[in-house]
Design an enzyme around this catalytic site. Structure first.
Site, PDB file in Angstrom:
ATOM      1  N   GLU A   1      -4.801  -6.679  14.745  1.00 45.81           N
ATOM      2  CA  GLU A   1      -4.277  -5.361  14.357  1.00 45.81           C
ATOM      3  C   GLU A   1      -5.411  -4.334  14.403  1.00 45.81           C
ATOM      4  O   GLU A   1      -5.184  -3.150  14.625  1.00 45.81           O
ATOM      5  CB  GLU A   1      -3.646  -5.415  12.960  1.00 45.81           C
ATOM      6  CG  GLU A   1      -2.707  -4.248  12.688  1.00 45.81           C
ATOM      7  CD  GLU A   1      -1.903  -4.381  11.400  1.00 45.81           C
ATOM      8  OE1 GLU A   1      -2.453  -4.108  10.320  1.00 45.81           O
ATOM      9  OE2 GLU A   1      -0.713  -4.762  11.462  1.00 45.81           O
TER      10      GLU A   1
ATOM     11  N   LYS B   1       0.837  -1.202   0.000  1.00 42.82           N
ATOM     12  CA  LYS B   1       0.000   0.000   0.000  1.00 42.82           C
ATOM     13  C   LYS B   1       0.870   1.250   0.000  1.00 42.82           C
ATOM     14  O   LYS B   1       0.686   2.161  -0.793  1.00 42.82           O
ATOM     15  CB  LYS B   1      -0.926  -0.043   1.224  1.00 42.82           C
ATOM     16  CG  LYS B   1      -1.846   1.144   1.346  1.00 42.82           C
ATOM     17  CD  LYS B   1      -2.820   0.989   2.507  1.00 42.82           C
ATOM     18  CE  LYS B   1      -3.530   2.314   2.741  1.00 42.82           C
ATOM     19  NZ  LYS B   1      -4.518   2.276   3.806  1.00 42.82           N
TER      20      LYS B   1
ATOM     21  N   GLU C   1      10.472  -4.702   4.489  1.00 44.64           N
ATOM     22  CA  GLU C   1      10.513  -6.121   4.118  1.00 44.64           C
ATOM     23  C   GLU C   1      10.229  -6.282   2.621  1.00 44.64           C
ATOM     24  O   GLU C   1      10.939  -6.983   1.888  1.00 44.64           O
ATOM     25  CB  GLU C   1       9.464  -6.923   4.903  1.00 44.64           C
ATOM     26  CG  GLU C   1       9.753  -7.102   6.379  1.00 44.64           C
ATOM     27  CD  GLU C   1       9.122  -6.023   7.238  1.00 44.64           C
ATOM     28  OE1 GLU C   1       8.851  -4.912   6.711  1.00 44.64           O
ATOM     29  OE2 GLU C   1       8.908  -6.276   8.435  1.00 44.64           O
TER      30      GLU C   1
ATOM     31  N   LYS D   1       9.241  -0.919  14.341  1.00 46.29           N
ATOM     32  CA  LYS D   1       9.850  -0.588  13.042  1.00 46.29           C
ATOM     33  C   LYS D   1      10.947   0.455  13.228  1.00 46.29           C
ATOM     34  O   LYS D   1      12.045   0.355  12.669  1.00 46.29           O
ATOM     35  CB  LYS D   1       8.799  -0.007  12.087  1.00 46.29           C
ATOM     36  CG  LYS D   1       7.788  -0.996  11.553  1.00 46.29           C
ATOM     37  CD  LYS D   1       6.896  -0.286  10.526  1.00 46.29           C
ATOM     38  CE  LYS D   1       5.675  -1.106  10.187  1.00 46.29           C
ATOM     39  NZ  LYS D   1       4.710  -0.393   9.345  1.00 46.29           N
TER      40      LYS D   1
ATOM     41  N   HIS E   1      -4.849 -33.414  17.358  1.00 42.32           N
ATOM     42  CA  HIS E   1      -3.703 -34.234  17.755  1.00 42.32           C
ATOM     43  C   HIS E   1      -2.557 -33.365  18.262  1.00 42.32           C
ATOM     44  O   HIS E   1      -1.420 -33.821  18.343  1.00 42.32           O
ATOM     45  CB  HIS E   1      -3.259 -35.107  16.576  1.00 42.32           C
ATOM     46  CG  HIS E   1      -4.327 -36.076  16.171  1.00 42.32           C
ATOM     47  ND1 HIS E   1      -4.458 -37.323  16.738  1.00 42.32           N
ATOM     48  CD2 HIS E   1      -5.360 -35.944  15.304  1.00 42.32           C
ATOM     49  CE1 HIS E   1      -5.511 -37.941  16.216  1.00 42.32           C
ATOM     50  NE2 HIS E   1      -6.081 -37.120  15.349  1.00 42.32           N
TER      51      HIS E   1
ATOM     52  N   GLY F   1      -4.933  -1.747   4.822  1.00 44.52           N
ATOM     53  CA  GLY F   1      -4.119  -2.877   4.353  1.00 44.52           C
ATOM     54  C   GLY F   1      -4.784  -4.226   4.604  1.00 44.52           C
ATOM     55  O   GLY F   1      -4.884  -5.072   3.704  1.00 44.52           O
ATOM     56  N   ARG F   2      -5.270  -4.440   5.815  1.00 46.66           N
ATOM     57  CA  ARG F   2      -5.833  -5.762   6.163  1.00 46.66           C
ATOM     58  C   ARG F   2      -7.244  -5.950   5.633  1.00 46.66           C
ATOM     59  O   ARG F   2      -7.857  -6.986   5.878  1.00 46.66           O
ATOM     60  CB  ARG F   2      -5.761  -5.968   7.680  1.00 46.66           C
ATOM     61  CG  ARG F   2      -6.407  -4.868   8.502  1.00 46.66           C
ATOM     62  CD  ARG F   2      -5.997  -4.969   9.972  1.00 46.66           C
ATOM     63  NE  ARG F   2      -6.480  -3.837  10.755  1.00 46.66           N
ATOM     64  CZ  ARG F   2      -5.858  -2.669  10.881  1.00 46.66           C
ATOM     65  NH1 ARG F   2      -4.697  -2.467  10.257  1.00 46.66           N
ATOM     66  NH2 ARG F   2      -6.361  -1.708  11.629  1.00 46.66           N
TER      67      ARG F   2
HETATM   68  O1  F6P Z   1       3.053  -3.331   9.808  1.00 45.64           O
HETATM   69  C1  F6P Z   1       1.747  -2.983   9.656  1.00 45.64           C
HETATM   70  C2  F6P Z   1       1.327  -2.736   8.255  1.00 45.64           C
HETATM   71  O2  F6P Z   1       1.254  -1.389   8.034  1.00 45.64           O
HETATM   72  C3  F6P Z   1       0.001  -3.419   7.989  1.00 45.64           C
HETATM   73  O3  F6P Z   1      -1.069  -2.723   8.477  1.00 45.64           O
HETATM   74  C4  F6P Z   1       0.038  -3.586   6.516  1.00 45.64           C
HETATM   75  O4  F6P Z   1      -0.902  -4.507   6.075  1.00 45.64           O
HETATM   76  C5  F6P Z   1       1.458  -4.028   6.324  1.00 45.64           C
HETATM   77  O5  F6P Z   1       2.188  -3.286   7.274  1.00 45.64           O
HETATM   78  C6  F6P Z   1       2.013  -3.839   4.948  1.00 45.64           C
HETATM   79  O6  F6P Z   1       1.984  -2.494   4.556  1.00 45.64           O
HETATM   80  P1  F6P Z   1       2.178  -2.075   3.055  1.00 45.64           P
HETATM   81  O7  F6P Z   1       1.063  -2.672   2.256  1.00 45.64           O
HETATM   82  O8  F6P Z   1       2.140  -0.583   3.052  1.00 45.64           O
HETATM   83  O9  F6P Z   1       3.502  -2.596   2.587  1.00 45.64           O
END
Ligand code: F6P
Length: 532
Positions: free
Chosen positions: A340, A196, A202, A500, A371, A254-255
């Site tokens: 979240e 987003k 990452e 972060k 199990h 995002g979620r």
């Molecule tokens: O770490 C939290 C967050 O902002 C989430 O809410 C989001 O889904 C994820 O990181 C990834 O964010 P982005 O889509 O901006 O890379």
């Protein structure tokens, strides 16, 4: 509202110890279950009775759920801490118009959806090619909401997948990207960078790694990259052709984003007709949520059962237990969606919450969980409400006997949790085996199940794209209702920021470029050990 909470707590005190089994009077299963569009939610195996439900519905009413629900669908800025509307529902209901900040936002949603469809058609038919020919593999690079939804759904809907294979890279651990790329042909791989913000460390690190991997063989790797983001300027700066950039707006959290461009990998896998069925399932749940009375409303009831167990009964966790192997990643998806969203200690107005925030959500598919951790659910000292999901039919017609076994295990677990096994019953069983005296007593006690442990069942015909859409929208609205009742903002996530920031500050310390002044002794000692 405070008085309804008080009434609920008082009511709970009066009924807490009664056997759930004693509530069954012939009509309870029908009275304490609800159906919508082929889906059944059964909450009869909880300690909720008509009075409990009346109070819980009153709680939702006094919290203003109905007005806030309409405010959300209308595009009001209910995400107050970020000054944003919350309109993921517009991604699955694109007809008509919807004005946000004086502009109808739906034409753009429709246009992006049409561009996604055209791109998916070209990739799936081989019109869009990699250097080595038709695309065989799609790698979605994203994390959190830019990963969990499509990753979960591509497994859930694998019987409908007839496009390129899909793969997901999320963790910054190089092991993840290395393991996924190993064995793929860079000349026939499409990489989707899904973020987003297009700043998530990452994702951007993994995207660089994938680009370098591709560049070893492919002359123009950028031509085999697509992007999904709200940040068109950043995708352009990254060198991705705007023709393959699919944008969305900041009113999609995002979620909550898998319904739009973040779902591109799913659309590539199952095709745009299947994807539209997924959207239709979500839209059907929206319509139900907006129109059904609260005591007949699936998302509202799911939320009220959640509030009852978490905030009133004080059960700290809930287990999500799909008896549907292809929903293996649903618990992980729901962990982000629920935790979240509702894992917050401060109310919308900045005051401290006067009750607990949302629960810990966890789970694994049945029967595997049976199990592993069900021992604790049955005989541990803490009560864990269980939320079972099960389909009437599997996709494997030739393995119907296995599906019957699966369903019987699901229903048996719910029954066992409620019914339990008394000391007298356990003693009788062990006496039949020949035990007597103190040994009989001792062995029998180990075989007692206290029972009276609550569970719910969500049942549906078959895990189709439509049904998956219903399920995901159901849980989204559950989160919304719980959030309104708790008085929190379910649509921000400030709690992820501190870690972060500290990670960025620690990187130079680990690289030996900074001495880590001001860091605590534990962190510095660990840095030293890990530096080797
Ligand atoms: O770490 C939290 C967050 O902002 C989430 O809410 C989001 O889904 C994820 O990181 C990834 O964010 P982005 O889509 O901006 O890379």
């Amino acid at each position: 509202m405070q008085s309804v909470w008080q009434e609920l707590l008082k009511h709970h005190g009066e009924i807490a110890d009664r056997p759930i089994l004693s509530l069954f009077d012939g009509g309870r299963a029908a009275d304490f279950s609800v159906q919508a569009d082929g889906m059944l939610f059964d909450y009869s195996k909880t300690n909720i009775d008509a009075e409990t439900r009346r109070l819980l519905v009153q709680l939702a009413e006094t919290a203003g759920v109905a007005a806030k629900r309409e405010a959300m669908f209308a595009g009001d800025k209910i995400n107050e801490t970020e000054g944003r509307a919350v309109l993921h529902t517009a991604l699955r209901n694109m007809a008509g118009s919807l004005v946000v900040d004086g502009r109808d936002v739906l034409p753009d949603v429709r246009a992006t959806h049409a561009r996604m469809q055209a791109f998916a058609r070209d990739v799936r038919s081989g019109v869009f090619k990699g250097q080595g020919g038709a695309i065989t593999d799609v790698v979605n690079i994203g994390i959190g909401g830019s990963d969990l939804g499509p990753a979960m759904a591509c497994i859930a809907l694998s019987p409908y997948a007839d496009g390129p294979r899909t793969h997901f890279v999320s963790n910054v651990d190089g092991a993840h990207v290395a393991d996924v790329l190993r064995g793929l042909n860079p000349e026939t791989t499409l990489v989707i960078v899904a973020s987003k913000t297009f700043t998530t460390i990452e994702t951007m690190t993994n995207a660089d790694t994938a680009k370098a991997w591709m560049a070893k063989v492919v002359k123009d790797p950028a031509a085999q990259f697509a992007a999904v983001s709200t940040a068109g300027d950043k995708t352009a700066a990254y060198g991705i052709d705007p023709a393959r950039v699919f944008g969305f707006e900041d009113w999609v959290g995002g979620r909550y984003s898998m319904w739009g461009p973040i779902g591109l990998s799913l659309m590539l896998a199952i095709g745009s007709e299947g994807f539209d069925q997924f959207l239709a399932g979500g839209a059907a749940m929206d319509a139900h949520f907006r129109s059904a009375p609260f005591d007949q409303n699936l998302p509202v009831l799911l939320a009220l059962v959640g509030v009852w167990h978490n905030q009133v009964c004080d059960y700290a966790t809930r287990a999500v237990l799909p008896y549907d192997q292809r929903l293996a990643r649903l618990p992980a998806y729901l962990q982000q969606l629920e935790m979240e969203s509702n894992g917050k200690g401060v109310a919308m107005d900045g005051s401290d919450l006067s009750c607990h925030s949302g629960p810990v959500v966890w789970g694994e598919p049945g029967t595997n969980g049976q199990h592993a951790f069900y021992q604790l659910i049955h005989q541990g000292t803490r009560v864990i409400p269980c939320e079972f999901l099960v389909a009437r039919n599997g996709h494997e017609a030739e393995l119907k006997h296995q599906h019957t076994l699966l369903v019987s295990n699901c229903l048996a677990q719910a029954e066992a949790l409620m019914r339990g096994r008394s000391l007298a019953e356990a003693t009788a069983i062990m006496a039949k085996k020949g035990l007597t005296g103190a040994e009989l007593d001792r062995q029998a006690r180990h075989r007692v199940f206290k029972g009276n442990r609550p569970s719910t069942v969500l049942a549906y015909d078959k895990l189709t794209p439509f049904v998956l859409g219903q399920i995901i929208a159901l849980y989204e609205h559950r989160v919304f209702v719980e959030g309104v009742i708790l008085g929190i903002n379910s649509y921000d996530q400030w709690g992820v920021e501190l870690g972060k920031e500290l990670a960025l500050a620690l990187q130079p310390v680990l690289e030996g470029k900074s001495d880590g002044a001001g860091k605590d002794g534990s962190t510095l000692a660990l840095v030293k050990f890990l530096q080797g």
